[in-house]
Design a protein around this motif. Structure first.
Motif, PDB file in Angstrom:
ATOM      1  N   ASP A   1       1.505   2.493   3.521  1.00  0.00           N
ATOM      2  CA  ASP A   1       0.665   3.686   3.436  1.00  0.00           C
ATOM      3  C   ASP A   1       1.528   4.942   3.562  1.00  0.00           C
ATOM      4  O   ASP A   1       1.115   5.948   4.145  1.00  0.00           O
TER       5      ASP A   1
ATOM      6  N   HIS B   1      -4.399  -0.754   5.914  1.00  0.00           N
ATOM      7  CA  HIS B   1      -3.909  -0.008   7.084  1.00  0.00           C
ATOM      8  C   HIS B   1      -4.798  -0.167   8.320  1.00  0.00           C
ATOM      9  O   HIS B   1      -5.333   0.797   8.847  1.00  0.00           O
TER      10      HIS B   1
ATOM     11  N   HIS C   1       0.870  -1.200   0.000  1.00  0.00           N
ATOM     12  CA  HIS C   1       0.000   0.000   0.000  1.00  0.00           C
ATOM     13  C   HIS C   1       0.895   1.234   0.000  1.00  0.00           C
ATOM     14  O   HIS C   1       1.498   1.566   1.016  1.00  0.00           O
TER      15      HIS C   1
ATOM     16  N   MET D   1      -1.318   3.321  -4.925  1.00  0.00           N
ATOM     17  CA  MET D   1      -2.641   3.902  -4.702  1.00  0.00           C
ATOM     18  C   MET D   1      -2.997   4.877  -5.830  1.00  0.00           C
ATOM     19  O   MET D   1      -2.136   5.617  -6.322  1.00  0.00           O
TER      20      MET D   1
ATOM     21  N   HIS E   1       1.617   5.395  -1.649  1.00  0.00           N
ATOM     22  CA  HIS E   1       1.272   6.589  -2.426  1.00  0.00           C
ATOM     23  C   HIS E   1       2.556   7.177  -2.996  1.00  0.00           C
ATOM     24  O   HIS E   1       3.403   7.660  -2.246  1.00  0.00           O
TER      25      HIS E   1
HETATM   26 ZN    ZN Z   1      -3.138   5.155   1.769  1.00  0.00          ZN
END
Ligand code: ZN
Ligand code: NCD
Length: 350
Positions: free
Chosen positions: A246, A174, A14, A39, A16
């Protein structure tokens, strides 16, 4: 005393990477990892196969700036109220997963899904194709307290999705509560990602003794006992809990304003933080399962054959990274990060 550890190359399930002027610097921060689930919450969001292909090409251009880097972006499709089974068919060739953001749940989720029931034909098509559904598991009903939004989501939204489309493989992203860990343990066809920051900070680190905007993320960090449940899951033996950073960088301008953005930029220091935690729990031997093999197994991917070596030494310097849009502050776990990935492009000589 252990001061080096060699494990199969980890993946980040996960991540970004953002876009535009900061894409190159942010991507470099993830090059310890062999693959990452990327993402799609860009502005505008990545909602069809053509946008996925174009974003993937921009990421590969950024990767190519680091000589010798090998990094595979595993792309995701952003689900909206307008996504159809045909959108899934077209995207299946270029996407590993699709992402469900309940509309307005988090950063850049305004185009997310309002009517999750109406998405059932889309989810059924994903199940037929074996495409994984990644879920941001928080209700957006503002009458629900921000600390309860994940726990309420489990019964109100996730349980009905699971019973309507039982064949769908789901990753609850998450996870931040003891309740979510318990839910995933009971549910077939499900897994959960756990971030580095949710494993090492709780809401006291966000709010006690002064507000710390760089510790603000969604789902918001919860109570100490929730963090302890996450640590037990990450360092334990259940294969359905694996690493997803994340890592969600925002420039300091965006984090430090009077309405600061949610997201912690952890990728460059994530493996060091995990090694510190797993060592303290006497579970260094499980780090490879958590970061390198369980996620690949859930997604049906072969684990990497190459390795990384973590070494213990002087603490990593946490100065912000420079980008054309301004500095981005690295997540500080509140302890010196003495483990680092040897020859890491992400740490860039820190
Ligand atoms: Zn995220
Ligand atoms: C993420 C972002 O900034 O894109 N923020 C965050 O706090 N985690 C979005 C998300 O994953 O919720």
């Amino acid at each position: 005393m252990t001061d080096t550890l060699t494990i199969r190359r980890p993946d980040d399930y996960h991540l970004h990477l953002r876009d535009g002027a900061i894409l190159a610097a942010v991507t470099k921060g993830s090059l310890d990892f062999g693959r990452a689930i990327i993402m799609p919450n860009l502005v505008p969001p990545v909602v069809d196969a053509a946008m996925v292909r174009a974003y993937r090409a921009r990421i590969m251009d950024a990767v190519s700036l680091t000589p010798g880097a090998s990094f595979e972006p595993l792309m995701t499709l952003y689900l909206t109220d307008d996504t159809t089974p045909a959108t899934i068919d077209a995207a299946a060739e270029v996407c590993t997963a699709a992402k469900l953001y309940p509309a307005h749940a988090t950063t850049n989720s305004a185009s997310g899904v309002n009517d999750i029931d109406a998405l059932t034909p889309v989810l059924e098509r994903m199940a037929e194709r074996g495409m994984v559904l990644c879920i941001h598991g928080e209700v957006t009903d503002h009458s629900v307290d921000i600390f309860d939004r994940e726990a309420v989501f489990l019964e109100r939204v996730l349980a009905p999705i699971r019973s309507r489309v039982p064949g769908l493989k789901i990753v609850l992203e998450h996870v931040s509560t003891r309740a979510a860990v318990a839910f995933v343990k009971e549910a077939p066809n499900m897994a959960a990602t756990i971030t580095a920051h949710h494993l090492v900070i709780d809401r006291n680190d966000l709010l006690a003794g002064g507000i710390r905007p760089h510790n603000y993320c969604l789902p918001i960090v919860k109570r100490r006992e929730d963090r302890e449940a996450l640590v037990a899951a990450a360092t334990g033996d259940d294969d359905r809990f694996f690493f997803g950073s994340d890592s969600a960088p925002h420039t300091d301008m965006k984090k430090l304003g009077c309405c600061g953005a949610a997201g912690c930029f952890t990728a460059p220091v994530a493996m060091g933080i995990l090694a510190h935690l797993f060592e303290n729990k006497g579970r260094l031997g499980t780090l490879e399962a958590f970061a390198s093999t369980r996620g690949a197994a859930f997604y049906g991917l072969a684990p990497h054959d190459d390795t990384i070596t973590l070494v213990k030494g002087d603490p990593v310097a946490l100065e912000p990274i420079a980008t054309p849009d301004g500095p981005i502050t690295l997540f500080n776990p509140g302890f010196p990060i003495t483990w680092r990935v040897e020859n890491s492009p992400a740490l860039d000589g820190r």
